[in-house]
Design an enzyme around this catalytic site. Structure first.
Site, PDB file in Angstrom:
ATOM      1  N   LYS A  22       0.844  -1.200   0.000  1.00 11.47           N
ATOM      2  CA  LYS A  22       0.000   0.000   0.000  1.00 11.47           C
ATOM      3  C   LYS A  22       0.876   1.245   0.000  1.00 11.47           C
ATOM      4  O   LYS A  22       0.668   2.175  -0.793  1.00 11.47           O
ATOM      5  CB  LYS A  22      -0.898  -0.032   1.244  1.00 11.47           C
ATOM      6  CG  LYS A  22      -2.029   0.943   1.174  1.00 11.47           C
ATOM      7  CD  LYS A  22      -2.898   0.851   2.421  1.00 11.47           C
ATOM      8  CE  LYS A  22      -3.761  -0.380   2.396  1.00 11.47           C
ATOM      9  NZ  LYS A  22      -4.380  -0.682   3.697  1.00 11.47           N
ATOM     10  N   ARG A  92      -3.063   2.878   8.650  1.00 13.31           N
ATOM     11  CA  ARG A  92      -3.461   1.680   7.885  1.00 13.31           C
ATOM     12  C   ARG A  92      -2.274   0.750   7.674  1.00 13.31           C
ATOM     13  O   ARG A  92      -1.197   1.181   7.286  1.00 13.31           O
ATOM     14  CB  ARG A  92      -4.055   2.088   6.534  1.00 13.31           C
ATOM     15  CG  ARG A  92      -5.188   3.116   6.717  1.00 13.31           C
ATOM     16  CD  ARG A  92      -6.151   3.115   5.604  1.00 13.31           C
ATOM     17  NE  ARG A  92      -5.616   3.575   4.338  1.00 13.31           N
ATOM     18  CZ  ARG A  92      -6.259   3.410   3.178  1.00 13.31           C
ATOM     19  NH1 ARG A  92      -7.417   2.797   3.153  1.00 13.31           N
ATOM     20  NH2 ARG A  92      -5.743   3.871   2.074  1.00 13.31           N
ATOM     21  N   GLY A 101      -7.702  -7.772   4.085  1.00 11.53           N
ATOM     22  CA  GLY A 101      -8.579  -7.902   5.250  1.00 11.53           C
ATOM     23  C   GLY A 101      -7.946  -8.602   6.434  1.00 11.53           C
ATOM     24  O   GLY A 101      -8.603  -8.838   7.443  1.00 11.53           O
ATOM     25  N   MET A 103      -5.243  -7.626   8.254  1.00 11.70           N
ATOM     26  CA  MET A 103      -4.722  -6.758   9.315  1.00 11.70           C
ATOM     27  C   MET A 103      -5.601  -5.512   9.452  1.00 11.70           C
ATOM     28  O   MET A 103      -6.608  -5.388   8.793  1.00 11.70           O
ATOM     29  CB  MET A 103      -3.281  -6.419   9.026  1.00 11.70           C
ATOM     30  CG  MET A 103      -2.401  -7.628   9.310  1.00 11.70           C
ATOM     31  SD  MET A 103      -0.732  -7.304   8.934  1.00 11.70           S
ATOM     32  CE  MET A 103      -0.823  -6.834   7.268  1.00 11.70           C
ATOM     33  N   ARG A 336      -3.893  -1.192  -6.218  1.00  4.96           N
ATOM     34  CA  ARG A 336      -3.129  -2.454  -6.191  1.00  4.96           C
ATOM     35  C   ARG A 336      -3.610  -3.307  -7.362  1.00  4.96           C
ATOM     36  O   ARG A 336      -4.679  -3.052  -7.921  1.00  4.96           O
ATOM     37  CB  ARG A 336      -3.323  -3.193  -4.879  1.00  4.96           C
ATOM     38  CG  ARG A 336      -4.755  -3.562  -4.617  1.00  4.96           C
ATOM     39  CD  ARG A 336      -4.929  -4.224  -3.268  1.00  4.96           C
ATOM     40  NE  ARG A 336      -6.349  -4.318  -2.948  1.00  4.96           N
ATOM     41  CZ  ARG A 336      -6.817  -4.600  -1.755  1.00  4.96           C
ATOM     42  NH1 ARG A 336      -6.023  -4.809  -0.758  1.00  4.96           N
ATOM     43  NH2 ARG A 336      -8.119  -4.694  -1.539  1.00  4.96           N
ATOM     44  N   HIS A 454      -5.717 -44.670  -4.066  1.00  4.32           N
ATOM     45  CA  HIS A 454      -6.522 -45.106  -5.210  1.00  4.32           C
ATOM     46  C   HIS A 454      -7.583 -44.058  -5.567  1.00  4.32           C
ATOM     47  O   HIS A 454      -7.714 -43.646  -6.708  1.00  4.32           O
ATOM     48  CB  HIS A 454      -7.186 -46.454  -4.852  1.00  4.32           C
ATOM     49  CG  HIS A 454      -8.094 -46.995  -5.906  1.00  4.32           C
ATOM     50  ND1 HIS A 454      -9.432 -46.701  -5.938  1.00  4.32           N
ATOM     51  CD2 HIS A 454      -7.844 -47.756  -6.995  1.00  4.32           C
ATOM     52  CE1 HIS A 454      -9.977 -47.304  -6.977  1.00  4.32           C
ATOM     53  NE2 HIS A 454      -9.028 -47.950  -7.640  1.00  4.32           N
ATOM     54  N   ARG A 561      -1.702 -47.143 -17.005  1.00  4.44           N
ATOM     55  CA  ARG A 561      -1.619 -48.172 -15.950  1.00  4.44           C
ATOM     56  C   ARG A 561      -2.502 -49.324 -16.393  1.00  4.44           C
ATOM     57  O   ARG A 561      -3.732 -49.233 -16.289  1.00  4.44           O
ATOM     58  CB  ARG A 561      -2.136 -47.614 -14.623  1.00  4.44           C
ATOM     59  CG  ARG A 561      -1.274 -46.551 -13.970  1.00  4.44           C
ATOM     60  CD  ARG A 561      -1.961 -46.075 -12.696  1.00  4.44           C
ATOM     61  NE  ARG A 561      -1.114 -45.309 -11.822  1.00  4.44           N
ATOM     62  CZ  ARG A 561      -1.124 -43.967 -11.747  1.00  4.44           C
ATOM     63  NH1 ARG A 561      -1.921 -43.262 -12.510  1.00  4.44           N
ATOM     64  NH2 ARG A 561      -0.330 -43.352 -10.888  1.00  4.44           N
ATOM     65  N   SER A 763      11.205 -43.509 -16.419  1.00  3.42           N
ATOM     66  CA  SER A 763      10.068 -42.687 -16.035  1.00  3.42           C
ATOM     67  C   SER A 763       9.983 -42.739 -14.516  1.00  3.42           C
ATOM     68  O   SER A 763       9.805 -43.821 -13.936  1.00  3.42           O
ATOM     69  CB  SER A 763       8.790 -43.226 -16.675  1.00  3.42           C
ATOM     70  OG  SER A 763       7.707 -42.448 -16.262  1.00  3.42           O
ATOM     71  N   THR A 766       7.195 -41.022  -9.003  1.00  2.00           N
ATOM     72  CA  THR A 766       7.471 -40.278  -7.767  1.00  2.00           C
ATOM     73  C   THR A 766       6.461 -40.576  -6.654  1.00  2.00           C
ATOM     74  O   THR A 766       6.694 -40.207  -5.510  1.00  2.00           O
ATOM     75  CB  THR A 766       7.524 -38.764  -8.055  1.00  2.00           C
ATOM     76  OG1 THR A 766       6.410 -38.443  -8.874  1.00  2.00           O
ATOM     77  CG2 THR A 766       8.817 -38.394  -8.744  1.00  2.00           C
ATOM     78  N   CYS A 829       6.164 -39.673 -14.224  1.00  2.00           N
ATOM     79  CA  CYS A 829       4.746 -39.988 -14.408  1.00  2.00           C
ATOM     80  C   CYS A 829       4.005 -40.088 -13.089  1.00  2.00           C
ATOM     81  O   CYS A 829       2.830 -40.415 -13.051  1.00  2.00           O
ATOM     82  CB  CYS A 829       4.571 -41.240 -15.244  1.00  2.00           C
ATOM     83  SG  CYS A 829       5.187 -42.706 -14.407  1.00  2.00           S
ATOM     84  N   TYR A 849      10.304 -34.807 -20.023  1.00  4.72           N
ATOM     85  CA  TYR A 849       8.846 -34.725 -20.046  1.00  4.72           C
ATOM     86  C   TYR A 849       8.231 -34.960 -18.671  1.00  4.72           C
ATOM     87  O   TYR A 849       8.887 -35.504 -17.781  1.00  4.72           O
ATOM     88  CB  TYR A 849       8.252 -35.711 -21.063  1.00  4.72           C
ATOM     89  CG  TYR A 849       8.328 -37.162 -20.671  1.00  4.72           C
ATOM     90  CD1 TYR A 849       7.302 -37.765 -19.965  1.00  4.72           C
ATOM     91  CD2 TYR A 849       9.428 -37.942 -21.021  1.00  4.72           C
ATOM     92  CE1 TYR A 849       7.365 -39.111 -19.609  1.00  4.72           C
ATOM     93  CE2 TYR A 849       9.499 -39.281 -20.671  1.00  4.72           C
ATOM     94  CZ  TYR A 849       8.466 -39.857 -19.963  1.00  4.72           C
ATOM     95  OH  TYR A 849       8.516 -41.179 -19.596  1.00  4.72           O
TER      96      TYR A 849
END
Ligand code: PEP
Ligand code: MG
Length: 880
Positions: A22, A92, A101, A103, A336, A454, A561, A763, A766, A829, A849
């Site tokens: 601000k 302010r 909103g 503070m 802003r 799942h 899969r 591949s 993860t 993947c 990829y």
């Protein structure tokens, strides 16, 4: 000496960290000649000094404030603390990052029992003077001493009722004077002290309170949710008051330079005459549409329109502006970058490019990738949501929003849907036999499981709203009840609503807004394609998922899969037959059925792919997801296998694993039963040959899951290659294809150089890699992960955003793999492939990829483009 306080003339929009958003923008506006009331900024450095000084404002800061106050007095010709000609100020908050909103703000500071009369005399307006005073007491009491706002509201309502007024503006000067007394009494009642009459005391207490508000619970939660650094602190803006409540030539309002819902290029906003800021948002009086200001005050309207246009050009973005009119003179109190819906964000960004204000690259960076969910899925109507009660919160497993009646098993869900009911399927966890129920329901809620359970994976694939791991509810599938921790119980048929983006579960039905994709979205995504380097593929097991993925720009399948291809009722029978087979003969019988089904599926996928790569992962069924549980299913299996129920129960019992995620799945299955992968390899290549004969090019990539050692891969691969070779000889045709492996076991990462000698691609899975690196079961994290998050032990859910430790393993595997196989393809993947923060990391560590569920494809594409654009900035930053 350290400087803590700044004049507007000393600041600029670039100084947000020090002056807050601000303050920096007020300084910028002042410096470009806009009508900003004079003032100064107490910097975030002062906020940090306040915290370091045991929550007391250090004297040097107070001294600087005093100097700037004197300057302000000179500039305004008024005096702080004077009873005759009082200088009133606003106090302010303004953090470096917008926290709307969160503070506090105090207006009209400097008034007291004497000064209010002096002001009335000076302005000849007793009414507005007392109106300002009563507002000040309320705000001061609320912010500094946390006197509940409703106490003041009650007093206000009481006097209005007594006088039979409907509007605040009907209150007379005498009414307001009386109200200031009532408010002061409330103040004494609550604090045990008189309302402070000394303006310096008022100021000091207010500054302290605003600095304190940085740590108020809602601000703390907001920062945690938006990943805002808690050490930033807030700045405070002290400005000479301008009054919108001085009669019908005054007013206050808010203007967006474009429509924040649609992005339409037209000033959008509202205002109230004879009012102060909080009246516009309080909703007590209905504000007027900004266009009517043209009739009320044509010249002010024109000036405001010009300022809106200038600010937008100056900031090169849609602005959200607060203004006040004091006796026909316009003041700008704030500007802003305006918050907007995703639809508006996309339209505004593309329009700004067409208007020559920003580049395409800038436009790409303007959109938060996760926001795209809002475009692709239905969402709850914002207003309706505000009045809804949150019943519980779980993991936001798949975005979107849905309302419906709860059913606790898939069969009831399906039959209810057939009767026309909108159903929310509620389960402890889902399994493959729930698939039809999941597909037909509006949304899915599970009490257990994490972001890669799942339910989560399947729902994301379907683009269906899902909340998983909602530990705050207990489900009795037997009694068909859902009970919250507070004891509220819901029964079958009751209505609930799920917000898959926030993870909130609500009671009852909430109005929905439909998803829509605009031409602007497609334009933006075209720009994204030109910039990004990562290829984005889709995780798809069905033709419809694949088509959806392609529609959103997927460049092939990164993970099919195959076990998911058997989820439907009829098909799962044969998977179960395969699993419970006790000899090769039984197994081969089941496999023959499965092969037929697989071929049908693969042919369709290859046709849709039209030459794009299709990575087909060979079977990896965690047994607990596939073993029959219910008597009916066991009976059917016994019938299919020509065995007694007891015999089947015995086999199933023997197959039950203590730890199925670490059990007999993936490549391990092929080591024990080579005929399974042989069947699949044949199905893939026979389909490829058949589609190729139709003149359509095909490129299958056969992927082996859960590999831990190079020897394991060699063993499994040998069988596959032999089968493929047989087909080529039989069909007199040779097709290009690759055999690669998933890297999803930590050991595989560490010996990736050995494995890479045997693979044409890697591949990274993860999901399993995270599970195994942490030792956190994917299906049980719902029980403890929330506590980790609440206690700040983990910054993010590692099953959603790639964890640092897992990233290091992936990086190690990339380096090692490239050492022995320099040109090998590498991608991801796991579910992280659709998470923007993770996509950025995957780009940085050199993957080619990512692959993700269909509805996340645009998100991954946008994140991939942003990764390219942000990379030079990062390099620049690290060079500094
Ligand atoms: C993974 O483990 O990351 C993966 C993609 O495989 P799945 O989720 O099927 O185990
Ligand atoms: Mg896996």
């Amino acid at each position: 000496m350290e400087k803590f306080v700044y004049q507007f003339a000393e600041g600029s929009k670039e100084m947000k960290t020090l002056l807050g958003g601000k303050g920096a923008n007020l300084a910028e506006m002042k410096n470009i000649g806009l009508p900003v009331p004079p003032g100064f900024i107490i910097s975030t450095a002062a906020s940090n000094a306040y915290n370091a000084n045991e929550k007391k404002l250090p004297q040097p800061v107070m001294d600087e404030i005093q100097i700037h106050l004197s300057e302000l007095e000179r500039e305004t010709g008024k005096q702080f603390g004077s009873n005759e000609n009082p200088l009133l100020v606003s106090v302010r908050s303004g953090a470096p990052v917008s926290m709307p909103g969160m503070m506090d703000t105090i207006l009209n500071l400097g008034l007291n029992d004497q000064a209010v009369r002096g002001l009335a005399k000076l302005t000849g307006d007793k009414r507005s003077s007392f109106d300002s005073y009563r507002r000040f007491i309320q705000m001061f009491g609320d912010v500094v001493f946390h006197i509940p706002a409703y106490k003041f509201e009650e007093a206000l309502s009481a006097i209005k009722k007594k006088k039979q007024y409907t509007l605040d503006t009907e209150l007379t000067a005498e009414d307001l004077e009386q109200l200031t007394e009532t408010y002061q009494n409330l103040y004494i009642e609550h604090t045990g002290k008189e309302f402070p009459q000394d303006p310096y005391t008022q100021l000091k207490l207010s500054i302290n309170a605003v600095f304190e508000s940085w740590m108020n619970p809602r601000a703390v939660v907001y920062r945690r949710l938006h990943d805002i650094d808690p050490n930033l602190g807030t700045a405070i803006n002290i400005q000479a008051m301008v009054f919108g409540n001085t009669g019908d030539k005054s007013g206050t309002g808010i203007a967006f330079t474009r429509n924040p819902s649609t992005g339409e290029k037209r000033v959008f906003g509202e205002f109230l005459m004879n009012a102060q800021g909080e009246d516009v948002v309080a909703g007590i009086r209905t504000p007027l549409d900004i266009t009517s200001l043209e009739t009320v005050m044509p010249s002010v309207y024109q000036e405001l329109m010009t300022i809106c246009a200038d600010l937008e050009t100056h900031y090169k973005d849609m602005q959200d502006i607060e203004f006040t009119i004091e006796k026909e003179k316009l003041y700008i109190l704030q500007t802003r970058n305006g918050k907007r819906t995703t639809q508006a964000a996309v339209k505004v960004a593309t329009s700004l490019v067409h208007e020559g204000l920003i580049s395409k690259e800038e436009a790409i960076l303007r959109i938060e990738p996760k926001q795209l969910d809002q475009l692709l899925h239905p969402a709850f109507d914002k207003q309706a949501l505000e009045s809804s009660v949150v019943l519980a919160t779980g993991l936001p497993a798949s975005p979107g929003a849905a309302s419906g009646q709860i059913y606790f098993d898939a069969n009831s869900a399906v039959s209810q849907v057939e009767l026309g009911t909108k159903v929310i399927l509620v389960r402890n966890e889902t399994s493959p036999e729930d698939i039809e129920g999941m597909a037909k329901s509006e949304a899915i809620l599970t009490a257990h499981g994490g972001m890669t359970s799942h339910a989560a994976v399947v729902a994301r694939g379907m683009g269906k709203c899902c909340i998983a791991g909602c530990a705050e509810i207990t489900i009795s599938e037997k009694d068909k009840t859902l009970t919250t921790i507070s004891g509220q119980a819901l029964r079958e048929g009751d209505f609930i609503s799920l917000d898959g983006t926030s993870g909130h579960v609500y009671v009852g039905q909430i109005k929905l807004t439909e998803a829509e994709v605009s031409e602007h979205f497609h334009e933006l995504m075209d720009w994204v394609s030109d910039v990004k380097k990562l290829t984005v593929r889709v995780n798809a097991d069905t033709p419809s998922d694949f088509k959806t993925g392609i529609h959103f720009g997927a460049e092939g399948i990164g993970l099919c899969r195959t076990e998911h291809m058997f989820f439907q009722d009829e098909r799962i029978r044969f998977v179960r037959q395969m699993i419970v087979s006790e000899n090769a003969e039984e197994r081969n019988k089941a496999l023959a059925h499965l092969k037929m089904m697989q071929k049908e599926d693969f042919i369709q996928l290859f046709r849709i792919a039209a030459g794009r790569p299709v990575t087909i992962r060979l079977l990896d069924p965690p047994l607990h997801e596939f073993l029959p549980k219910e008597k009916k299913e066991l009976e059917l299996l016994a019938h299919d296998m020509g065995k007694s129920l007891r015999d089947i129960e015995k086999v199933v019992h023997e197959l039950v694993e203590t730890n199925p995620m670490l059990g007999h799945r993936g490549a391990r299955l092929a080591v024990t039963y080579p005929e399974i992968y042989k069947m699949q390899a044949e199905a893939i290549m026979e389909s490829a040959v058949s589609v190729s004969s139709e003149g359509i090019s095909v490129f299958p990539e056969i992927m082996i899951p859960l590999i831990a050692t190079a020897e394991e891969l060699m063993f499994v691969k040998k069988e596959i290659k032999a089968s493929v070779q047989d087909i080529f000889e039989r069909e007199r045709m040779i097709l290009p294809y690759d055999i690669g492996t998933m890297i999803e076991i930590p050991r595989a990462c560490m010996v990736a150089d050995e494995i890479a000698k045997e693979a044409q691609f890697f591949s990274f899975g993860t999901n399993d890699l995270t599970q195994l690196t942490f030792g956190f079961s994917r299906d049980d994290v719902g029980k403890f992960l929330p506590s980790y998050m609440k206690n700040g032990l983990l910054k993010a859910d590692p099953f959603a955003t790639i964890d640092e430790g897992v990233r290091l393993l992936v990086e190690t595997a990339i380096k090692k793999g490239r050492k022995t196989n320099p040109h090998m393809k590498m991608g991801v993947c796991g579910e992280h492939g659709g998470d923007p923060a993770s996509v950025r990391i995957f780009h940085e560590i050199g993957l080619q990829y990512v692959s993700c569920s269909p509805f996340r494809v645009p998100i991954a594409r946008l994140a991939a483009a942003q990764a390219v654009l942000l990379a030079p900035k990062m390099l620049e930053a690290s060079a500094k």
